[in-house]
Design a protein around this motif. Sequence first.
Motif, PDB file in Angstrom:
ATOM      1  N   GLY A 155      -8.674  -3.182  -1.165  1.00 59.90           N
ATOM      2  CA  GLY A 155      -9.421  -2.017  -1.555  1.00 59.90           C
ATOM      3  C   GLY A 155      -8.755  -1.700  -3.033  1.00 59.90           C
ATOM      4  O   GLY A 155      -9.585  -1.015  -3.915  1.00 59.90           O
ATOM      5  N   PHE A 156      -7.417  -1.691  -3.123  1.00 58.48           N
ATOM      6  CA  PHE A 156      -6.869  -1.458  -4.310  1.00 58.48           C
ATOM      7  C   PHE A 156      -6.512  -2.478  -5.344  1.00 58.48           C
ATOM      8  O   PHE A 156      -5.844  -2.154  -6.269  1.00 58.48           O
ATOM      9  N   GLU A 157      -7.024  -3.667  -5.403  1.00 56.89           N
ATOM     10  CA  GLU A 157      -6.795  -4.973  -6.256  1.00 56.89           C
ATOM     11  C   GLU A 157      -7.008  -4.251  -7.589  1.00 56.89           C
ATOM     12  O   GLU A 157      -8.007  -3.928  -8.083  1.00 56.89           O
ATOM     13  N   GLU A 172       0.757  -1.287  -2.024  1.00 59.80           N
ATOM     14  CA  GLU A 172       0.738  -2.972  -2.437  1.00 59.80           C
ATOM     15  C   GLU A 172       0.135  -3.750  -1.114  1.00 59.80           C
ATOM     16  O   GLU A 172      -0.586  -4.769  -1.658  1.00 59.80           O
ATOM     17  N   ALA A 173       0.425  -3.520  -0.181  1.00 60.34           N
ATOM     18  CA  ALA A 173      -0.621  -4.374   0.904  1.00 60.34           C
ATOM     19  C   ALA A 173      -2.047  -4.119   0.686  1.00 60.34           C
ATOM     20  O   ALA A 173      -2.527  -4.983   1.079  1.00 60.34           O
ATOM     21  N   LEU A 174      -2.415  -3.256  -0.018  1.00 63.78           N
ATOM     22  CA  LEU A 174      -4.033  -2.974  -0.213  1.00 63.78           C
ATOM     23  C   LEU A 174      -4.210  -3.276  -1.407  1.00 63.78           C
ATOM     24  O   LEU A 174      -5.334  -3.187  -2.045  1.00 63.78           O
ATOM     25  N   GLY A 176      -2.766  -2.798  -4.838  1.00 65.02           N
ATOM     26  CA  GLY A 176      -2.553  -2.100  -6.071  1.00 65.02           C
ATOM     27  C   GLY A 176      -0.908  -1.937  -6.195  1.00 65.02           C
ATOM     28  O   GLY A 176      -0.037  -2.814  -5.518  1.00 65.02           O
ATOM     29  N   SER A 177      -0.543  -1.379  -7.119  1.00 67.88           N
ATOM     30  CA  SER A 177       0.727  -0.852  -7.518  1.00 67.88           C
ATOM     31  C   SER A 177       1.199   0.472  -7.502  1.00 67.88           C
ATOM     32  O   SER A 177       0.245   1.289  -7.966  1.00 67.88           O
ATOM     33  N   GLY A 178       2.214   1.053  -7.146  1.00 65.70           N
ATOM     34  CA  GLY A 178       2.582   2.189  -6.957  1.00 65.70           C
ATOM     35  C   GLY A 178       3.057   2.918  -8.245  1.00 65.70           C
ATOM     36  O   GLY A 178       3.985   2.279  -9.012  1.00 65.70           O
ATOM     37  N   VAL A 179       3.056   4.106  -8.539  1.00 60.98           N
ATOM     38  CA  VAL A 179       3.521   4.704  -9.637  1.00 60.98           C
ATOM     39  C   VAL A 179       3.869   6.099  -9.180  1.00 60.98           C
ATOM     40  O   VAL A 179       3.230   7.147  -8.582  1.00 60.98           O
ATOM     41  N   VAL A 180       5.293   6.445  -9.655  1.00 55.67           N
ATOM     42  CA  VAL A 180       5.930   7.649  -8.957  1.00 55.67           C
ATOM     43  C   VAL A 180       5.750   8.735 -10.040  1.00 55.67           C
ATOM     44  O   VAL A 180       6.089   8.556 -10.950  1.00 55.67           O
TER      45      VAL A 180
END
Length: 325
Positions: A155-157, A172-174, A176-180
Amino acid sequence: MKMITAFAGAVAFGVSAWSAAADELRMVGAFPEGFVFTEEIVKPFMALVEEETGGAVSFALTGPDAVPPLEQLEPVQAGVFDALFTHPAYHAGTTPVGLAIDAIGPNPTKRREAGIIDYIDQHYQTLGMKLITAPATGSKGFRYFLKEPITGEPGFEGRKIRGTVSYHPMIEALGGSGVVMGGGDVYSALQTGVVDGAAWGLTGARDFNWYEVADYMADPVFGQVGLMIFMNLDAWNTLSAEEQAGIERAAVRLETDSIARFDTLAAQEKEDLLELGMKMTTFSDTEAAQFEELWSGGVWSIAEKSDPETLAGLRALARDAGLSD
């Protein structure tokens, strides 16, 4: 009233309390005045403390304009402030133990009877802090707010999603990449394309006006939000036994009341956001079925990397109480 004086270093932080008096304890909060967490968690707690202590203890609250949310733990440890209202993910670089509360079921009675709150408190005392209360913001905690709808798997590709470190394994499992970043920075980040979406609680997106820069909110909701109120340990130890007992009674009352209150607030906020033009989008059935496991497993994995021994003890308590896997 009890008076505890913060040292002169407060001046260096440009502290300007929303309300202040010489006989009040100084608290710094991670969320602005008027924001739902401030209005529905910390302000009710302050009122409960005054009630339970007969006015012997009160707080003056300073917001994140004085000290950014990700930098608030240290000045409380140092005694610049007497108390801290925050989410523990904001100081995960110092200790990951508090953020694990988001992977533990929100039942306040079970948390305390199982010794979970005491266990976390004992850890923070080694850092010069006293955990006062850990109210959950509803029976479910989070959802994703997105500029574009979910269209496939993952879903977050290719998407950049705002989230504190506890979200990153799930993001990440979905795909995407996380941004703090802090919540107050998300609006401009969505507006300018720095991020494509944001993970947040079920309340607060309306207060931040995210509906102006993100068109979608995603189902399913998941996890739970564990906000926390701490005190500087020296400040706590300066209080009398009667004052400490009053604060502890206020803490239990806050935790007991917060879930039902936030469930009502979350339902109203969802309705408001839909009326303001937001639309729903949904992850695939396959990914949706994995959400709770992705969330709780990710939170534990992040926490356990930094302090496996302490987290093993906490996770055992949560498992024994039926509050985590």
